[in-house]
Design a protein around this motif. Structure first.
Motif, PDB file in Angstrom:
ATOM      1  N   GLU A  30       0.896  -1.003  -0.141  1.00 54.37           N
ATOM      2  CA  GLU A  30       0.036  -0.183   0.098  1.00 54.37           C
ATOM      3  C   GLU A  30       0.970   1.085   0.070  1.00 54.37           C
ATOM      4  N   ASN A  34       1.116   4.299  -2.910  1.00 53.59           N
ATOM      5  CA  ASN A  34       1.035   5.238  -2.732  1.00 53.59           C
ATOM      6  C   ASN A  34       2.198   6.263  -3.366  1.00 53.59           C
ATOM      7  N   LYS A  80      -7.745  10.642  -5.397  1.00 51.02           N
ATOM      8  CA  LYS A  80      -7.747  10.019  -6.513  1.00 51.02           C
ATOM      9  C   LYS A  80      -8.949   9.574  -7.593  1.00 51.02           C
ATOM     10  N   GLY A  94      -3.976   3.293  -6.342  1.00 52.13           N
ATOM     11  CA  GLY A  94      -5.007   3.397  -5.278  1.00 52.13           C
ATOM     12  C   GLY A  94      -6.484   4.263  -5.881  1.00 52.13           C
ATOM     13  N   ALA A  99      -6.203   2.638   2.610  1.00 44.88           N
ATOM     14  CA  ALA A  99      -5.016   2.092   2.997  1.00 44.88           C
ATOM     15  C   ALA A  99      -4.281   2.825   4.316  1.00 44.88           C
ATOM     16  N   LYS A 301      -7.343  -5.106  -4.330  1.00 40.77           N
ATOM     17  CA  LYS A 301      -6.986  -4.786  -5.384  1.00 40.77           C
ATOM     18  C   LYS A 301      -6.280  -5.660  -6.416  1.00 40.77           C
TER      19      LYS A 301
HETATM   20 MG    MG Z   1      -3.129   3.908  -1.345  1.00 42.03          MG
END
Ligand code: MG
Ligand code: ATP
Length: 588
Positions: A30, A34, A80, A94, A99, A301
Motif C-alpha cells: 500500500e 501511494n 484519486k 489507489g 490504506a 486490488k
Molecule cells: Mg493508497
C-alpha cells in the motif's frame, strides 16, 4: 490547498471493501503504491524483523499539504477519485482511501512529508494522533510503521517468521520494480541491502538488474500492439519449464494481478511447447484504456475484470503464439516444436503421426547415448550402459518369471505392458519419477548423498526472494550435497551437488527449490525436495526408449513400495483389464 476529500457515502459504498492489511507485505504494497501514485522517481523501503518491528517507505513524490496530512488517515479519504463515475476509469493504483486508515489503526506510525518547502511531521498510535509538528524535510514523504498489530496480539501471533514475511516483501518489490523500470527502488533488511535498482530506460534493462544475464538470455520477448491495447513482457524459451506457476506474473496497467483470462490464454498458447508437468516463466504486461478494465472488484486490488475478456484472451494468445513462432523459425527444428505438433493435433492425426513413427529396429537399439539420457544413480547407469538386448529366449523366460511383458512404446510417452489381467499403459515420466523418488528416500534415510564438484563453474544469479530462501535453507541444502559459495551480491557459485546429477539437473533442482512459495521449514520440505529431484532427473515424456530400458523401468516400478502414484500424486499407469477389453469389443 488540500487535494484529499472524504468520499460521499454513496461512492464509498460502491468500493470493494474487506481486509486491507493482513501482514507486513500488505503495508509495503500500500505504501509503495501511494509513492508511485505521488509521482515518485525514487522509492526506498527499509525493513526490520521482516516488517514486524519496522517498515519505512521513503519517496521523493509530491508530498502532502498540511490539510491533506490531517485528512489522509480518515477512512474513504482520497485525492484519486471523487465521484462514482470515476470508479469506471481508475488510472491510479489507489482509489479507495482505505490504506492509510487501515495501517494507522493497527500500528505506531510516523509520517514526515513536504511539498518542497517546509514540512510536517505527525506521530500516531492505534489510529490516534499523538503529536503534530512542523519541520524542514526534502520534497516527498516518509512513512514509518512500527510494531504492526501491536494492539491485536492474536493477529501478531499469526505472522510468520521474519524471513518468510521478508520473502513476500522482496517478491512484491521485485515484481513492482519490473513494472516501473524508470523508477529507482531499494530494499534493505536491517543492515543488509537486498535490492538496489537505479532507474533505467527499458524494462529489459530492469529485468537484467533484477534477475541477471542468464535469466534474460532464457527469455523471449512479447510485443503486440492493437489499437489502444498493448502487450509486452517476457516468456521463457521452450522446452524447459518450471515445476509450478510461481513465476507466471500478470500485470494489467502495471498492476500485478491474478487473472483467470490471462492465465487461461497462457495455458492455451503454450500447450505442448514445454516439457510435461512444467510451466513457462512469464512476465506479462497488458496495457489498455482504464475504461476497459474494472479494478474495483477485489478488496486488496489483486484482481480485475475486463469489459471484453474474449478480446483480451485472443490478443494474449496471439502475442505468445507470435513469440513462440519467431523462436521456432529461428531454431528450425526444436524439441518444443515436435512436442507441440504431437500434442496439439487431433486424435486422428495423432494416430497418423504414430503410424508414421518408425519402430526402432533391433540393430538400432542401444545406440542412444544411454549415459546422457538416463540421469540415474551410478549403479543404474552401469546397467543401462551395457546396452545389450535380451535375446528372444531370455525375454520369453522373463515373461514367465515375472508375469508381464513390455510390448513397446506409444508416442514416446507411454510404455505398453501386458500381464495376466490385461493391458497396462505406463506413463514413462511419472513411473520413473516414482522409482527415483523411492531411491532418493532411501539414500536420504541412510544419509548417503555423496557429493561431487561440477565440471564447469556454475554461476547462478538469484532474485532477492530466491536469495532469502537460499539463506534460510542453506543448511538443509548442504545435507543433500548442495554447496554454494556466495560471490557477492546475489551471485552464487554452485560448488557441489549429489554425485548422480548432471550439472544442468543440479542447477534446475536448486532453482526449482528456491522458486517454491513456502519458505517456512516444514516436515513436508524433505519429501518435496526429493520429489523435485526425482522430477528433474526422471526420463522426460517424448524420449524414445529401447526395449531394455523399458523393461528395466517397469521392473523397477513394480518393486516400488507405492508403484501406482508418482510422488506428486498423479497415476503412473492406466489399466485396461481383459474383462473391459472383451466387454468393449462385444466378446463377453
Ligand atoms: Mg493508497
Ligand atoms: N506517499 C504519498 N505521497 C503523497 N500523497 C500521499 C502519499 N500517501 C498517501 N497520500 C495521499 O493520501 C491519500 C490517502 O492514501 P490511501 O492510501 O489511504 O488511499 P488511496 O491511495 O487514495 O486509496 P487506496 O486505499 O486504494 O490505497 C491518497 O489519496 C493521497 O492523496
Amino acid at each position: 490547498m488540500g487535494k484529499i476529500k472524504i468520499l460521499e457515502p454513496e461512492v464509498a459504498q460502491k468500493i470493494a471493501a474487506g481486509e486491507v492489511i493482513e501482514r507486513p507485505f500488505s503495508v509495503v504494497k500500500e505504501l509503495v503504491e501511494n509513492s508511485l501514485d505521488a509521482g515518485a522517481t525514487e522509492i526506498r523501503v527499509e525493513i526490520v524483523d521482516g516488517g514486524k518491528k519496522l517498515i519505512r517507505v521513503i519517496d521523493n513524490g509530491s508530498g502532502l499539504s498540511q490539510e491533506d496530512v490531517l485528512l489522509c488517515f480518515e477512512r474513504h479519504a482520497t485525492s484519486k477519485i471523487s465521484r462514482a463515475e470515476d470508479l469506471e476509469r481508475i488510472a491510479t493504483l489507489g482509489f479507495r482511501g482505505e490504506a492509510l486508515a487501515s495501517i494507522d489503526a493497527v500500528s505506531k506510525l510516523v509520517l514526515k512529508t513536504s511539498e518542497g518547502t517546509g514540512g510536517i511531521k505527525v506521530e500516531r498510535e492505534g489510529g490516534r494522533l499523538l503529536r503534530f509538528s512542523e519541520g524542514a524535510y526534502p520534497r516527498g514523504t516518509s512513512i514509518e510503521v512500527r510494531d504492526l498489530f501491536f494492539n491485536l496480539p492474536v493477529r501478531r501471533k499469526f505472522l510468520r517468521s521474519a524471513q518468510s514475511e521478508l520473502a513476500l516483501i522482496a517478491r512484491y518489490l521485485t515484481l513492482v520494480a519490473l513494472a516501473f523500470p524508470e523508477i529507482s527502488f531499494s530494499l534493505s533488511h536491517g543492515e543488509r541491502q537486498l535490492l538496489n535498482c537505479p532507474g533505467v530506460k527499458t524494462r529489459k534493462e530492469r529485468f537484467y538488474q533484477l534477475f541477471g544475464r542468464q535469466a534474460l538470455e532464457r527469455m523471449l520477448e512479447l510485443d503486440l500492439k492493437e489499437g489502444d491495447y498493448q502487450i509486452t513482457g517476457f516468456l521463457s524459451r521452450p522446452p524447459k519449464g518450471l515445476p509450478d506457476k510461481q513465476r507466471q506474473v500478470y500485470y494489467v496497467n502495471f498492476r500485478p494481478v491474478r487473472d483467470r483470462t490471462l492465465a487461461a490464454a497462457v495455458q492455451q498458447a503454450t500447450k505442448g511447447w514445454y516439457e510435461k508437468d512444467t510451466y513457462p516463466e512469464i512476465y506479462f504486461f497488458l496495457t489498455l484504456p482504464c475504461s476497459e478494465v474494472d479494478v474495483n472488484v477485489h478488496p486488496a486490488k489483486a484482481e480485475v475484470r475486463f469489459r471484453d475478456s474474449l478480446r483480451i484472451f485472443q490478443l494474449a494468445v496471439t502475442s505468445i503464439d507470435d513469440a513462440l513462432k519467431r523462436e521456432s523459425q529461428a531454431k528450425a527444428v526444436s524439441f518444443g516444436q515436435k512436442f507441440s505438433e504431437l500434442k496439439n493435433v487431433k486424435t486422428m492425426e495423432i494416430r497418423e503421426e504414430a503410424r508414421k513413427e518408425r519402430p526402432i529396429l533391433p540393430e538400432e537399439r542401444g545406440i542412444i547415448d544411454l549415459e546422457k539420457e538416463t540421469p540415474l544413480s551410478r549403479e543404474e547407469k552401469e546397467i543401462w550402459k551395457r546396452g545389450r538386448l535380451a535375446t528372444e529366449e531370455e525375454r520369453k523366460e522373463k515373461v514367465c518369471d515375472r508375469g508381464w511383458q513390455v510390448l513397446g512404446q506409444y508416442l514416446n510417452f507411454y510404455i505398453i505392458v501386458i500381464d495376466k489381467e490385461g493391458l497396462l499403459i505406463i506413463d514413462q515420466h511419472n513411473a520413473h519419477e516414482r522409482v527415483l523418488y523411492e531411491k532418493y528416500l532411501d539414500l536420504d534415510r541412510q544419509r548417503r548423498f555423496n557429493r561431487r564438484q561440477s565440471l564447469f563453474p556454475l554461476i547462478l544469479e538469484l532474485s532477492p526472494a530466491e536469495m532469502i530462501r537460499f539463506e534460510e535453507n542453506k543448511v538443509f541444502l548442504e545435507e543433500f550435497g548442495f554447496e554454494l559459495e556466495n560471490l557477492g551480491g546475489r551471485s552464487l557459485l554452485l560448488r557441489s551437488f549429489p554425485d548422480f546429477l548432471e550439472d544442468e539437473e543440479a542447477r534446475q533442482i536448486f532453482l526449482a527449490f528456491l522458486g517454491e512459495a513456502e519458505v517456512a521449514p516444514s516436515p513436508e520440505l524433505r519429501p518435496r525436495f526429493l520429489a523435485t529431484m526425482a522430477c528433474k532427473t526422471a526420463i522426460k515424456a517424448g524420449v524414445a526408449l529401447t526395449l531394455e530400458k523399458m523393461e528395466y523401468l517397469v521392473n523397477e516400478l513394480f518393486q516400488c513400495e507405492h508403484p501406482w502414484l508418482c510422488p506428486h500424486g498423479r497415476p503412473t499407469a492406466l489399466r485396461l483389464s481383459l474383462e473391459s477389453i472383451e466387454k468393449g469389443l462385444g466378446r463377453s
